[in-house]
Scaffold this motif. Structure first.
Motif, PDB file in Angstrom:
ATOM      1  N   MET A 186       0.830  -1.204   0.000  1.00 45.82           N
ATOM      2  CA  MET A 186       0.000   0.000   0.000  1.00 45.82           C
ATOM      3  C   MET A 186       0.862   1.251   0.000  1.00 45.82           C
ATOM      4  O   MET A 186       0.593   2.214  -0.721  1.00 45.82           O
ATOM      5  CB  MET A 186      -0.947  -0.002   1.200  1.00 45.82           C
ATOM      6  N   LEU A 187       1.928   1.243   0.789  1.00 45.80           N
ATOM      7  CA  LEU A 187       2.836   2.386   0.819  1.00 45.80           C
ATOM      8  C   LEU A 187       3.495   2.604  -0.545  1.00 45.80           C
ATOM      9  O   LEU A 187       3.804   3.734  -0.918  1.00 45.80           O
ATOM     10  CB  LEU A 187       3.904   2.186   1.897  1.00 45.80           C
ATOM     11  N   GLU A 188       3.710   1.518  -1.274  1.00 44.75           N
ATOM     12  CA  GLU A 188       4.337   1.613  -2.588  1.00 44.75           C
ATOM     13  C   GLU A 188       3.338   1.931  -3.702  1.00 44.75           C
ATOM     14  O   GLU A 188       3.741   2.218  -4.832  1.00 44.75           O
ATOM     15  CB  GLU A 188       5.037   0.288  -2.916  1.00 44.75           C
TER      16      GLU A 188
ATOM     17  N   THR B 139       7.975  -3.999  14.986  1.00 40.79           N
ATOM     18  CA  THR B 139       7.038  -2.883  15.102  1.00 40.79           C
ATOM     19  C   THR B 139       7.456  -2.034  16.286  1.00 40.79           C
ATOM     20  O   THR B 139       7.379  -2.481  17.439  1.00 40.79           O
ATOM     21  CB  THR B 139       5.597  -3.389  15.304  1.00 40.79           C
ATOM     22  N   VAL B 140       7.928  -0.831  16.002  1.00 44.50           N
ATOM     23  CA  VAL B 140       8.466   0.055  17.042  1.00 44.50           C
ATOM     24  C   VAL B 140       7.532   1.255  17.201  1.00 44.50           C
ATOM     25  O   VAL B 140       7.380   2.069  16.282  1.00 44.50           O
ATOM     26  CB  VAL B 140       9.893   0.527  16.684  1.00 44.50           C
ATOM     27  N   ASN B 141       6.907   1.348  18.355  1.00 37.93           N
ATOM     28  CA  ASN B 141       6.003   2.459  18.648  1.00 37.93           C
ATOM     29  C   ASN B 141       6.775   3.725  18.985  1.00 37.93           C
ATOM     30  O   ASN B 141       7.759   3.682  19.743  1.00 37.93           O
ATOM     31  CB  ASN B 141       5.095   2.120  19.832  1.00 37.93           C
ATOM     32  N   ASP B 142       6.322   4.839  18.452  1.00 35.44           N
ATOM     33  CA  ASP B 142       6.851   6.139  18.857  1.00 35.44           C
ATOM     34  C   ASP B 142       6.434   6.387  20.311  1.00 35.44           C
ATOM     35  O   ASP B 142       5.266   6.215  20.671  1.00 35.44           O
ATOM     36  CB  ASP B 142       6.280   7.231  17.950  1.00 35.44           C
TER      37      ASP B 142
ATOM     38  N   SER C  77       4.418  -2.528  10.987  1.00 31.37           N
ATOM     39  CA  SER C  77       5.784  -2.016  11.170  1.00 31.37           C
ATOM     40  C   SER C  77       6.238  -1.161   9.998  1.00 31.37           C
ATOM     41  O   SER C  77       7.036  -0.228  10.176  1.00 31.37           O
ATOM     42  CB  SER C  77       6.750  -3.187  11.356  1.00 31.37           C
ATOM     43  N   PHE C  78       5.736  -1.443   8.798  1.00 36.74           N
ATOM     44  CA  PHE C  78       6.120  -0.632   7.635  1.00 36.74           C
ATOM     45  C   PHE C  78       5.572   0.790   7.763  1.00 36.74           C
ATOM     46  O   PHE C  78       6.236   1.756   7.373  1.00 36.74           O
ATOM     47  CB  PHE C  78       5.622  -1.285   6.347  1.00 36.74           C
TER      48      PHE C  78
ATOM     49  N   GLU D 222       7.569   4.718   8.546  1.00 37.82           N
ATOM     50  CA  GLU D 222       7.312   5.919   7.758  1.00 37.82           C
ATOM     51  C   GLU D 222       6.857   7.104   8.599  1.00 37.82           C
ATOM     52  O   GLU D 222       7.231   8.247   8.342  1.00 37.82           O
ATOM     53  CB  GLU D 222       6.239   5.620   6.701  1.00 37.82           C
ATOM     54  N   TYR D 223       6.014   6.838   9.585  1.00 38.62           N
ATOM     55  CA  TYR D 223       5.412   7.910  10.393  1.00 38.62           C
ATOM     56  C   TYR D 223       5.531   7.562  11.883  1.00 38.62           C
ATOM     57  O   TYR D 223       5.605   6.386  12.242  1.00 38.62           O
ATOM     58  CB  TYR D 223       3.916   8.076  10.070  1.00 38.62           C
ATOM     59  N   PRO D 224       5.507   8.582  12.773  1.00 37.46           N
ATOM     60  CA  PRO D 224       5.412   8.292  14.215  1.00 37.46           C
ATOM     61  C   PRO D 224       4.096   7.542  14.470  1.00 37.46           C
ATOM     62  O   PRO D 224       3.018   8.074  14.220  1.00 37.46           O
ATOM     63  CB  PRO D 224       5.403   9.676  14.856  1.00 37.46           C
ATOM     64  N   SER D 225       4.188   6.314  14.921  1.00 42.33           N
ATOM     65  CA  SER D 225       3.012   5.442  14.944  1.00 42.33           C
ATOM     66  C   SER D 225       2.871   4.730  16.274  1.00 42.33           C
ATOM     67  O   SER D 225       3.802   4.677  17.075  1.00 42.33           O
ATOM     68  CB  SER D 225       3.110   4.408  13.819  1.00 42.33           C
TER      69      SER D 225
END
Length: 531
Positions: free
Chosen positions: A273-275, A433-436, A471-472, A476-479
């Motif tokens: 989707m991002l692509e 998956t890294v949370n902001d 995680s993708f 890309e964004y603070p998530s």
């Protein structure tokens, strides 16, 4: 505060000196024109805050607070002198009071609407329709059509993105042309739900059990889609309730994206989707993204919400190891090159990556799950194939473990005279998956308004080894990825994700919808691209 404001003025210094006795000869001038304006503004800011508490549950009160705070800010801006910093303090004070009052009003409205019986009933019916018709990754066409029908009913525009994926857009000011908006006010939030099912034959007795043989929503993605569509209804309801909840100036340039994603279960739908052209050409990129996953485990009972800053889910890669030797008669192994023995050594040696090379304080899993070689007992095969999974919580460790697995396997091959190839190409590698951290704290702030402030309602959870292609988006964004507790013994919602007996507690749907809507509108109300 009053003491602080006067204590730093000339009059304040004179007063302290007077009481110490050093100025007993002359009576100080306690009044100072330098104090009057700052004090007036400070008192006005206090009045605004008090009013916000008094009228926080009434739309007209909120409008009054916003107006009063604006006047405070204007007065502070027009002040010619601010020797003590009090005008600046009053300005910030008024702005924060206004934002907090607006946040409280929005969350109160969202919570109230989500608690209506009709809203909850409709969510359950929608979820059951989705549950009856599960579709595997990249085939979610019927699911996509149902989502579009619901969006049409709400007059929400949408585009295809990595079909059958959907990107829907809600402009808070009603103006869909983001390019016309001033850059100062452009802010967007992305809410995501996955929609694919699993190749599992359902073993429940519900009337609405899967009607598609061999396919089941065993991970609760039908619930995720339902919650996001519910959030769309709540957002529209808040926007249509009038400008007293979200003033027009706050709406200007603000956008909520609703992303319905295919192929989470191994297909890396998020990455596709991002692509996609739709997302690459977005005129306004999200400032943050948010997702929920139902979590049917005892530590997260129904009615609870959990998240954490930092890594919350592991990275995962599915690997295939091909060992090529030289086959021949099993009675003369010395004339052959044994691919089975070489493969067996690889199975044992890769375990030392975890036990002897990774830090004991880090989390790494390497599991070889299949081993295929040969077809008859008296023939040594030319080839052996092994497959497995590699997981780690830390991005750096994950990348290192992938390289180390390849190095160890090939070294064993060299020692045994075999050629070894290691591939991760069969399935897309999901990073951790890294949370902001700030996004996670904001999500918990929203959750306390939706789930409650009592102990056990909003939880700090531990990271887990399953992986997620959200995680993708987080790259890309603070998530923030979050758990919505769904363990409920009373109704039998005790089976784990991916189980053929998995049962979703439908009572969580309304709070899940409210959490999505509250996060999006609450963030946009802060009128900043940062937390």
């Amino acid at each position: 505060l009053l003491f602080f404001s006067r204590a730093h003025t000339k009059a304040g210094r004179e007063r302290r000196a007077y009481y110490r006795g050093s100025m007993r000869e002359q009576r100080p001038s306690f009044r100072s024109s330098r104090v009057d304006a700052p004090l007036f503004l400070l008192l006005w800011g206090l009045f605004v805050l008090t009013t916000s508490f008094t009228f926080s549950n009434r739309g007209d009160g909120i409008a009054f607070v916003a107006s009063a705070a604006a006047k405070t800010n204007a007065a502070a801006t027009s002040s010619e002198k601010d020797p003590d910093g009090t005008v600046a303090f009053a300005t910030t004070f008024g702005k924060n009071a206004s934002k907090n009052a607006l946040f409280d009003a929005i969350l109160s409205s969202v919570k109230r609407s989500s608690s209506e019986k009709e809203f909850e009933t409709n969510l359950k019916l929608l979820r059951r329709r989705l549950h009856e018709r599960p579709e595997l990754m990249w085939t979610e066409t019927e699911t996509s059509a149902l989502i579009k029908k619901e969006l049409d009913a709400l007059s929400i525009s949408y585009e295809d993105a990595a079909k059958p994926g959907i990107l829907a857009t809600i402009a808070l000011d009603g103006d869909m042309d983001v390019s016309k908006k001033s850059s100062k006010n452009k802010i967007a939030v992305l809410l995501r739900a996955d929609m694919d099912a699993l190749p599992v034959t359902e073993e429940t007795e519900f009337e609405f059990k899967s009607k598609n043989e061999g396919k089941m929503h065993a991970c609760g993605h039908d619930g995720h889609v339902t919650m996001l569509l519910g959030a769309a209804k709540l957002i529209k309801r808040v926007l249509e309730s009038g400008k007293e909840i979200i003033p027009e100036k706050v709406r200007k340039g603000k956008v909520v994206y609703l992303l319905f994603q295919p192929a989470e279960e191994g297909g890396a739908g998020a990455k596709k989707m991002l692509e996609s052209k739709t997302m690459r050409n977005m005129k306004l990129k999200p400032s943050t993204s948010f997702a929920l996953h139902n979590w049917p485990y005892v530590e997260t009972p129904s009615g609870s919400f959990g998240t954490r800053g930092g890594t919350i889910m592991a990275g995962a890669g599915t690997f295939e190891i091909t060992v090529t030797g030289k086959g021949g008669h099993a009675a003369v192994p010395h004339k052959n090159i044994d691919a089975v023995v070489c493969g067996s050594k690889i199975v044992t040696d890769v375990q030392t990556i975890v036990s002897r090379k990774a830090s004991a304080l880090d989390s790494v899993v390497i599991t070889i799950s299949t081993f295929h070689a040969g077809t008859v007992s008296n023939v040594m095969p030319d080839e052996a194939k092994l497959t497995g999974t590699l997981r780690s919580l830390q991005p750096e460790t994950f990348r290192w473990a992938i390289d180390e697995l390849s190095r160890v396997a090939k070294a064993v091959g060299i020692a045994n005279g075999c050629e070894v190839e290691v591939s991760f190409a069969s399935r897309e590698v999901y990073p951790p998956t890294v949370n902001d951290a700030k996004a996670a704290e904001f999500a918990k702030r929203v959750a306390r308004e939706i789930f409650g402030k009592e102990e056990g309602k909003v939880l700090d959870v531990d990271p887990v080894m399953p992986a997620e292609d959200f995680s993708f988006f987080a790259n890309e964004y603070p998530s923030v990825m979050n758990w919505i507790g769904s363990y409920n013994e009373a109704i039998g919602a005790v089976h784990p994700l991916h189980s053929a007996k998995y049962t979703l507690d439908e009572s969580i749907l309304k709070n899940g919808a409210a959490a999505h809507a509250g996060y999006a509108l609450g963030f946009l109300a802060m009128n900043s691209t940062q937390f």
